[in-house]
Scaffold this active site. Structure first.
Site, PDB file in Angstrom:
ATOM      1  N   ILE A  72       5.336   8.530  -2.377  1.00  0.00           N
ATOM      2  CA  ILE A  72       6.080   8.714  -3.597  1.00  0.00           C
ATOM      3  C   ILE A  72       5.563   9.588  -4.573  1.00  0.00           C
ATOM      4  CG2 ILE A  72       7.003   6.084  -3.357  1.00  0.00           C
ATOM      5  CD1 ILE A  72       4.887   5.560  -5.760  1.00  0.00           C
ATOM      6  N   GLY A  75       1.904  -2.612   2.224  1.00  0.00           N
ATOM      7  CA  GLY A  75       1.095  -3.315   1.537  1.00  0.00           C
ATOM      8  C   GLY A  75       1.187  -4.645   1.422  1.00  0.00           C
ATOM      9  N   GLN A  76       0.603  -5.366   0.616  1.00  0.00           N
ATOM     10  CA  GLN A  76       0.497  -7.035   0.706  1.00  0.00           C
ATOM     11  C   GLN A  76       1.858  -7.243   0.087  1.00  0.00           C
ATOM     12  OE1 GLN A  76      -2.855  -9.347  -0.807  1.00  0.00           O
ATOM     13  NE2 GLN A  76      -3.383  -7.752  -1.953  1.00  0.00           N
ATOM     14  N   TYR A  82      -7.021   2.909 -13.480  1.00  0.00           N
ATOM     15  CA  TYR A  82      -6.108   2.021 -12.740  1.00  0.00           C
ATOM     16  C   TYR A  82      -4.920   1.609 -13.608  1.00  0.00           C
ATOM     17  CZ  TYR A  82      -3.740  -1.683 -10.457  1.00  0.00           C
ATOM     18  OH  TYR A  82      -2.819  -2.419  -9.903  1.00  0.00           O
ATOM     19  N   ASP A  89      -1.413  -6.731 -14.738  1.00  0.00           N
ATOM     20  CA  ASP A  89      -2.309  -7.396 -15.754  1.00  0.00           C
ATOM     21  C   ASP A  89      -3.395  -6.515 -16.548  1.00  0.00           C
ATOM     22  OD1 ASP A  89      -3.358  -7.848 -13.466  1.00  0.00           O
ATOM     23  OD2 ASP A  89      -5.019  -9.097 -14.231  1.00  0.00           O
ATOM     24  N   LYS A 118      -0.907   2.828 -14.280  1.00  0.00           N
ATOM     25  CA  LYS A 118       0.000   1.771 -14.031  1.00  0.00           C
ATOM     26  C   LYS A 118       1.152   1.837 -15.265  1.00  0.00           C
ATOM     27  CE  LYS A 118       0.969  -0.638 -11.117  1.00  0.00           C
ATOM     28  NZ  LYS A 118       1.943  -0.637 -10.190  1.00  0.00           N
TER      29      LYS A 118
HETATM   30  N1  NAP Z   1      -3.368  -6.523  -5.443  1.00  0.00           N
HETATM   31  C1  NAP Z   1      -3.546  -7.045  -6.648  1.00  0.00           C
HETATM   32  O1  NAP Z   1      -4.503  -7.853  -7.073  1.00  0.00           O
HETATM   33  C2  NAP Z   1      -2.589  -6.588  -7.815  1.00  0.00           C
HETATM   34  C3  NAP Z   1      -2.772  -7.230  -9.257  1.00  0.00           C
HETATM   35  C4  NAP Z   1      -1.715  -6.905  -9.962  1.00  0.00           C
HETATM   36  C5  NAP Z   1      -0.587  -6.167  -9.878  1.00  0.00           C
HETATM   37  N2  NAP Z   1      -0.467  -5.415  -8.323  1.00  0.00           N
HETATM   38  C6  NAP Z   1       0.399  -4.483  -8.414  1.00  0.00           C
HETATM   39  O2  NAP Z   1       1.186  -5.067  -7.193  1.00  0.00           O
HETATM   40  C7  NAP Z   1       1.820  -4.109  -6.384  1.00  0.00           C
HETATM   41  C8  NAP Z   1       1.436  -4.371  -4.792  1.00  0.00           C
HETATM   42  O3  NAP Z   1       0.334  -4.235  -4.905  1.00  0.00           O
HETATM   43  P1  NAP Z   1      -0.369  -4.807  -3.299  1.00  0.00           P
HETATM   44  O4  NAP Z   1      -1.538  -5.753  -3.705  1.00  0.00           O
HETATM   45  O5  NAP Z   1       0.715  -5.169  -2.139  1.00  0.00           O
HETATM   46  O6  NAP Z   1      -1.105  -3.549  -3.107  1.00  0.00           O
HETATM   47  P2  NAP Z   1      -1.521  -2.912  -1.603  1.00  0.00           P
HETATM   48  O7  NAP Z   1      -1.629  -3.952  -0.439  1.00  0.00           O
HETATM   49  O8  NAP Z   1      -2.604  -2.081  -1.849  1.00  0.00           O
HETATM   50  O9  NAP Z   1      -0.352  -1.977  -1.341  1.00  0.00           O
HETATM   51  C9  NAP Z   1       0.092  -0.721  -1.994  1.00  0.00           C
HETATM   52  C10 NAP Z   1       0.953  -0.102  -0.876  1.00  0.00           C
HETATM   53  O10 NAP Z   1       1.305   1.300  -1.502  1.00  0.00           O
HETATM   54  C11 NAP Z   1       1.031   2.427  -0.541  1.00  0.00           C
HETATM   55  N3  NAP Z   1       0.818   3.584  -1.307  1.00  0.00           N
HETATM   56  C12 NAP Z   1      -0.324   3.902  -1.716  1.00  0.00           C
HETATM   57  N4  NAP Z   1       0.197   5.276  -2.322  1.00  0.00           N
HETATM   58  C13 NAP Z   1       1.210   5.493  -1.881  1.00  0.00           C
HETATM   59  C14 NAP Z   1       2.106   6.580  -1.964  1.00  0.00           C
HETATM   60  N5  NAP Z   1       1.616   7.736  -2.445  1.00  0.00           N
HETATM   61  N6  NAP Z   1       3.420   6.769  -1.500  1.00  0.00           N
HETATM   62  C15 NAP Z   1       3.787   5.590  -0.898  1.00  0.00           C
HETATM   63  N7  NAP Z   1       3.035   4.383  -0.718  1.00  0.00           N
HETATM   64  C16 NAP Z   1       1.784   4.364  -1.084  1.00  0.00           C
HETATM   65  C17 NAP Z   1      -0.173   1.889   0.260  1.00  0.00           C
HETATM   66  O11 NAP Z   1      -0.330   2.573   1.507  1.00  0.00           O
HETATM   67  P3  NAP Z   1      -1.815   2.930   2.316  1.00  0.00           P
HETATM   68  O12 NAP Z   1      -2.480   1.633   2.379  1.00  0.00           O
HETATM   69  O13 NAP Z   1      -1.181   3.612   3.447  1.00  0.00           O
HETATM   70  O14 NAP Z   1      -2.023   3.906   1.265  1.00  0.00           O
HETATM   71  C18 NAP Z   1       0.006   0.183   0.463  1.00  0.00           C
HETATM   72  O15 NAP Z   1       0.386  -0.017   1.591  1.00  0.00           O
HETATM   73  C19 NAP Z   1       1.296  -2.864  -7.044  1.00  0.00           C
HETATM   74  O16 NAP Z   1       2.071  -2.469  -7.953  1.00  0.00           O
HETATM   75  C20 NAP Z   1       0.145  -3.109  -7.741  1.00  0.00           C
HETATM   76  O17 NAP Z   1      -0.305  -2.384  -8.593  1.00  0.00           O
HETATM   77  C21 NAP Z   1      -1.394  -5.898  -7.432  1.00  0.00           C
END
Ligand code: NAP
Length: 290
Positions: free
Chosen positions: A36, A10-11, A124, A101, A128
């Protein structure tokens, strides 16, 4: 120190692997290697790898899709975190976890503090929040880092969407009545590694929930204007598109978005000396990376 990083594709996961400091062995697992939501797989993997710390960057992050696929969102965001917490506790190791958030309703008008009551408005955010609760209930040493509006070189995000739309259109409307804090994935990864380093040096951390985000707060409209300004300056866009300020009501989505997503990061600054990151500087770095 051996650190298991979940959601490595992920990001944030990507940046955690890229920015692992010397002295840490980052063991990154993408969703294909470690799901997970699968309790047995989590238990077996943690037992086999014997990490000294877990950083959970895995999450179901499709905010709108979660409304029509709630079982999967809960399975990953609540149950998945519980599985990691149980496995960590069995090994006697801590978990650093990322949350959002979206646990707040967005009705406030001052920056959210960790002591403010959460009240998610969609699947969502609720799932969380469920993960936060499970983590604390099952793992005696855990730290939750809530963040917002994540952008980076790797993965899909608002910056990349704006770059695409900016190339395709002379003019576009962007929501101006939602405020938040854009946060680069790299700055989150750096904050987490700083926490991991403090844990390694001191053998402990001030466990609990913290807010970490970019600064200053802005609207999506202001974020878009800055993206176009910097992208044009860097030669990524042939022209600066006209940005029209629109209202949330003009851009309906399946999941309700918080109108106010501004997080107060002073608790983390005071406890661990980790300040908010300047998102305009981080945006420049990301645009150069793209
Ligand atoms: N993006 C935002 O704007 C934002 C804002 C606030 C908080 N956050 C939090 O920041 C954290 C990182 O977010 P991010 O932006 O990096 O999200 P992301 O790019 O969507 O990455 C999340 C990763 O989790 C993986 N994933 C999904 N289901 C899974 C599972 N069952 N087991 C293992 N891995 C799994 C996904 O893999 P696949 O792609 O293969 O499914 C993806 O690589 C998260 O906790 C998110 O809730 C994000």
């Amino acid at each position: 120190m051996r650190v298991l990083i979940t959601g490595a594709g992920g990001q944030v996961g990507h940046e955690l692997l890229r920015l692992a400091p010397e002295g840490f062995e980052a063991m990154g697992m993408g969703s294909a290697e470690l799901d997970i939501a699968d309790a047995a797989q989590v238990a077996a993997t943690v037992e086999r790898l014997q990490p000294q710390l877990i950083i959970n960057a895995a999450a179901y992050t499709a905010v709108d899709k979660a409304e029509s696929e709630p079982e999967r969102a809960w399975a990953v965001n609540r149950d998945g975190v519980a599985h990691l917490a149980i496995a960590a506790e069995r090994l006697g190791i801590p978990v650093l976890h990322i949350s959002t958030d979206y646990v707040f309703s967005g009705d406030a008008r001052t920056p959210y503090r960790e002591s403010d009551p959460p009240r998610p408005t969609g699947v969502y955010g609720a799932s969380k929040l469920g993960g936060e609760v499970e983590l604390v209930a099952n793992c005696s040493r855990s730290l939750v880092l809530r963040t917002s509006w994540v952008f980076g070189v790797h993965g899909n995000n608002f910056v990349k969407t704006m770059l695409r739309l900016g190339r395709e259109h002379e003019e576009l409307g962007v929501v101006a009545d939602q405020h938040g804090c854009p946060t680069s994935a790299a700055s989150i990864a750096r904050a987490l590694w700083q926490l991991a380093a403090q844990y390694r040096e001191q053998g402990t951390l001030p466990w609990g929930t913290y807010h970490f985000s970019g600064a200053p707060a802005c609207s999506w409209y202001e974020f878009a204007v800055e993206i176009f300004r910097q992208a044009h300056e860097l030669g990524l866009l042939p022209h600066v598109p006209q940005v029209r300020a629109i209202a949330t009501a003009d851009y309906p989505t399946p999941a309700r978005r918080p109108a106010w997503s501004v997080l107060d990061g002073s608790k983390l600054q005071d406890a661990c000396r980790i300040p908010a990151s300047d998102w305009k500087i981080d945006l420049g770095t990301v645009l150069k990376g793209i």
